[in-house]
Design an enzyme around this catalytic site. Structure first.
Site, PDB file in Angstrom:
ATOM      1  N   GLN A 104       0.856  -1.164  -0.237  1.00  0.00           N
ATOM      2  CA  GLN A 104       0.028   0.051   0.065  1.00  0.00           C
ATOM      3  C   GLN A 104       0.969   1.142  -0.089  1.00  0.00           C
ATOM      4  O   GLN A 104       1.691   1.515   0.984  1.00  0.00           O
ATOM      5  CB  GLN A 104      -0.827   0.050   1.210  1.00  0.00           C
ATOM      6  CG  GLN A 104      -1.832   1.356   1.083  1.00  0.00           C
ATOM      7  CD  GLN A 104      -3.027   1.347   2.183  1.00  0.00           C
ATOM      8  OE1 GLN A 104      -2.586   1.598   3.344  1.00  0.00           O
ATOM      9  NE2 GLN A 104      -4.174   1.228   1.902  1.00  0.00           N
ATOM     10  N   TYR A 184      -6.342  10.728   3.680  1.00  0.00           N
ATOM     11  CA  TYR A 184      -4.777  11.069   3.426  1.00  0.00           C
ATOM     12  C   TYR A 184      -4.978  11.919   2.006  1.00  0.00           C
ATOM     13  O   TYR A 184      -6.212  12.025   1.401  1.00  0.00           O
ATOM     14  CB  TYR A 184      -4.046   9.787   3.336  1.00  0.00           C
ATOM     15  CG  TYR A 184      -4.090   9.036   4.817  1.00  0.00           C
ATOM     16  CD1 TYR A 184      -3.356   9.842   5.967  1.00  0.00           C
ATOM     17  CD2 TYR A 184      -4.629   8.019   5.118  1.00  0.00           C
ATOM     18  CE1 TYR A 184      -3.113   9.259   7.062  1.00  0.00           C
ATOM     19  CE2 TYR A 184      -4.716   7.298   6.460  1.00  0.00           C
ATOM     20  CZ  TYR A 184      -3.986   8.062   7.257  1.00  0.00           C
ATOM     21  OH  TYR A 184      -4.187   7.838   8.535  1.00  0.00           O
ATOM     22  N   ARG A 232      -7.655   1.971  -2.703  1.00  0.00           N
ATOM     23  CA  ARG A 232      -8.483   2.051  -1.680  1.00  0.00           C
ATOM     24  C   ARG A 232      -9.354   3.069  -1.536  1.00  0.00           C
ATOM     25  O   ARG A 232      -8.752   4.509  -1.525  1.00  0.00           O
ATOM     26  CB  ARG A 232      -7.668   1.675  -0.433  1.00  0.00           C
ATOM     27  CG  ARG A 232      -8.581   1.220   0.712  1.00  0.00           C
ATOM     28  CD  ARG A 232      -7.575   0.713   1.991  1.00  0.00           C
ATOM     29  NE  ARG A 232      -8.363  -0.438   2.341  1.00  0.00           N
ATOM     30  CZ  ARG A 232      -8.676  -0.626   3.925  1.00  0.00           C
ATOM     31  NH1 ARG A 232      -8.050   0.003   4.600  1.00  0.00           N
ATOM     32  NH2 ARG A 232      -9.172  -1.724   4.213  1.00  0.00           N
ATOM     33  N   GLY A 325      -9.019  -6.831   8.939  1.00  0.00           N
ATOM     34  CA  GLY A 325      -7.952  -6.072   9.842  1.00  0.00           C
ATOM     35  C   GLY A 325      -8.077  -6.791  11.221  1.00  0.00           C
ATOM     36  O   GLY A 325      -7.226  -7.657  11.411  1.00  0.00           O
TER      37      GLY A 325
HETATM   38  C1  FMN Z   1      -3.776  -0.933  13.860  1.00  0.00           C
HETATM   39  C2  FMN Z   1      -4.520  -0.594  12.562  1.00  0.00           C
HETATM   40  C3  FMN Z   1      -3.798   0.109  11.371  1.00  0.00           C
HETATM   41  C4  FMN Z   1      -4.392   0.422  10.375  1.00  0.00           C
HETATM   42  N1  FMN Z   1      -3.618   1.048   9.242  1.00  0.00           N
HETATM   43  C5  FMN Z   1      -4.155   1.245   8.060  1.00  0.00           C
HETATM   44  C6  FMN Z   1      -3.364   1.563   6.953  1.00  0.00           C
HETATM   45  O1  FMN Z   1      -2.097   1.661   7.006  1.00  0.00           O
HETATM   46  N2  FMN Z   1      -3.954   1.756   5.781  1.00  0.00           N
HETATM   47  C7  FMN Z   1      -5.170   1.607   5.642  1.00  0.00           C
HETATM   48  O2  FMN Z   1      -5.679   1.658   4.404  1.00  0.00           O
HETATM   49  N3  FMN Z   1      -5.911   1.426   6.520  1.00  0.00           N
HETATM   50  C8  FMN Z   1      -5.535   1.124   7.722  1.00  0.00           C
HETATM   51  N4  FMN Z   1      -6.022   0.499   8.846  1.00  0.00           N
HETATM   52  C9  FMN Z   1      -7.738   0.346   8.648  1.00  0.00           C
HETATM   53  C10 FMN Z   1      -7.802  -1.338   8.159  1.00  0.00           C
HETATM   54  O3  FMN Z   1      -7.206  -1.753   7.235  1.00  0.00           O
HETATM   55  C11 FMN Z   1      -9.431  -1.533   8.231  1.00  0.00           C
HETATM   56  O4  FMN Z   1      -9.963  -0.876   7.351  1.00  0.00           O
HETATM   57  C12 FMN Z   1     -10.204  -1.439   9.526  1.00  0.00           C
HETATM   58  O5  FMN Z   1      -9.473  -2.060  10.575  1.00  0.00           O
HETATM   59  C13 FMN Z   1     -11.512  -1.989   9.533  1.00  0.00           C
HETATM   60  O6  FMN Z   1     -11.639  -3.495   9.085  1.00  0.00           O
HETATM   61  P1  FMN Z   1     -11.710  -4.543  10.233  1.00  0.00           P
HETATM   62  O7  FMN Z   1     -12.936  -4.237  10.696  1.00  0.00           O
HETATM   63  O8  FMN Z   1     -11.576  -5.790   9.524  1.00  0.00           O
HETATM   64  O9  FMN Z   1     -10.998  -4.351  11.414  1.00  0.00           O
HETATM   65  C14 FMN Z   1      -5.546   0.021  10.132  1.00  0.00           C
HETATM   66  C15 FMN Z   1      -6.504  -0.435  11.252  1.00  0.00           C
HETATM   67  C16 FMN Z   1      -5.816  -1.004  12.301  1.00  0.00           C
HETATM   68  C17 FMN Z   1      -6.726  -1.636  13.272  1.00  0.00           C
END
Ligand code: FMN
Length: 364
Positions: A104, A184, A232, A325
């Site tokens: 990414q 972003y 994304r 995530g």
């Molecule tokens: C610790 C953490 C770090 C994250 N860092 C990013 C990232 O670098 N880039 C991004 O697009 N989303 C990031 N997210 C969002 C996740 O990719 C995801 O969209 C979010 O956790 C919701 O999905 P889930 O319900 O499966 O957890 C992050 C989420 C978490 C929990």
């Protein structure tokens, strides 16, 4: 028992084949070195998801240049060949366990809270970001007031995405994902209230999506047809969870329709709950709208860690791949566990996140 058969079948995305349709969502770790180099901790972290059966891993957001793209201190970069070289260890660990990996690529725009290269931030317009810096990533207080990015600097940004993508390709990544979500830089261009420009990059939705399209086109030209390119997209932002596109379905039509006409290989849609209606005025989720208007393969993300949720969104044809995530953080072997009918661990921030988690920061 949900029917998980299709979830675990292969899927072609771009020119590559994933062994199943379950991926790890991009998740920032701030576990690189101060200079943005990959650490052994990261190699083990990514390798363990591959060992656990995930067909696809998307890396954490990785900064692309030595100007304004870095978001957090200790974030990994791919701004230099030396940084790319170290990423090869991660790529090799994932490939040797039979999974594919996309990087990414992230330009932080207005939401930087730790950039060792600059003391200012840039954005489409000089608009004070909402909310406060993420405590989870050791930020404190309001974000900086960004400076309006110039047309010349927009060209630099596109070139930085291109160079970063070429580096990622050269060391064996299977694809790249442009971070066009969560507030972003690319999303700040897409979003009405952060983009108040009067030039061809501001105003109408068609103009606000222009930088995303141009970046995709430039990257495609540089990496060729055989390298997977995705983007994304979200409505919500890390500093504004509840934001919705003001043009609602009409915006979705323009944004996804325009992206669908590019040479993109997929759109990764993230919502708080991937299956919920995107707007109060209709019943379709953003995932459904993305598929309908782009006609591209869709990766769905947002609380899909229950096997029945993950398989439902695939079985009903709304998405082609799901990413997890928090569910993946709690279960690096989610795929193997579900295939073997073993119970899944609940996500517990205390156990799986460092530093001390403030999980509400991630309720995206
Ligand atoms: C610790 C953490 C770090 C994250 N860092 C990013 C990232 O670098 N880039 C991004 O697009 N989303 C990031 N997210 C969002 C996740 O990719 C995801 O969209 C979010 O956790 C919701 O999905 P889930 O319900 O499966 O957890 C992050 C989420 C978490 C929990």
């Amino acid at each position: 028992m949900s029917d998980t058969k299709l979830l675990f079948e292969p899927f072609n995305i771009g020119k590559i084949t994933l062994k199943n349709r379950v991926g790890v969502a991009p998740m920032t770790r701030i576990s690189a070195t101060e200079e943005g180099f990959v650490t052994n901790k990261m190699v083990n972290y990514y390798g363990s998801f591959a060992e656990g059966g995930f067909g696809l891993i998307i890396t954490e957001g990785t900064y692309i240049d030595d100007k304004y793209s870095q978001t957090y201190y200790d974030q990994p970069g791919i701004a230099f060949d030396e940084q790319a070289h170290e990423w090869k260890k991660v790529v090799d660990a994932v490939h040797s366990a039979g999974s594919k990996i996309f990087m990414q690529l992230q330009h932080t725009g207005p939401l930087s809270q730790g950039n060792r290269f600059a003391n200012e931030t840039v954005a489409p317009s000089s608009v004070q970001p909402k909310g406060e810096q993420l405590k989870f990533y050791l930020g404190e207080g309001p974000f900086r007031l960004p400076r309006e990015i110039t047309i010349e600097e927009i060209v630099d940004v596109k070139n930085s995405f291109v160079d970063a993508a070429k580096r990622a390709k050269s060391i064996g990544f299977d694809g790249i994902e442009l971070h066009g979500a969560n507030g972003y830089l690319l999303d700040a261009f897409l979003t009405e209230y952060t983009n108040q420009r009067n030039d061809e990059y501001g105003g109408t939705t068609e103009n606000r999506v222009r930088l995303l399209v141009e970046t995709i086109q430039d990257v495609r030209k540089a990496v060729g047809e055989d390298f997977t390119i995705g983007i994304r997209i979200s409505q919500s932002k890390v500093n504004d969870y509840t934001y919705k596109w003001s043009g609602k379905e009409q915006d979705a039509k323009i944004i996804f329709g325009t992206l669908g006409k590019t040479s993109l290989d997929y759109i990764h849609v993230t919502e708080y709950k991937a299956w919920k209606p995107a707007f109060e005025t209709g019943k379709d989720s953003l995932v459904v709208l993305a598929k309908e208007y782009s006609q591209l393969p869709i990766i769905a993300n947002g609380q899909l860690e229950k096997p029945e949720r993950a398989s439902e969104i695939i079985n009903n044809g709304h998405a082609d791949i799901v990413t997890l995530g928090k569910g993946a953080l709690a279960n690096h072997d989610w795929v193997k566990k579900v295939q073997n009918g073993e119970p899944l661990e609940e996500f517990d921030p205390e156990k799986v996140l460092q530093p001390t988690a403030v999980i509400k920061d991630f309720e995206l």
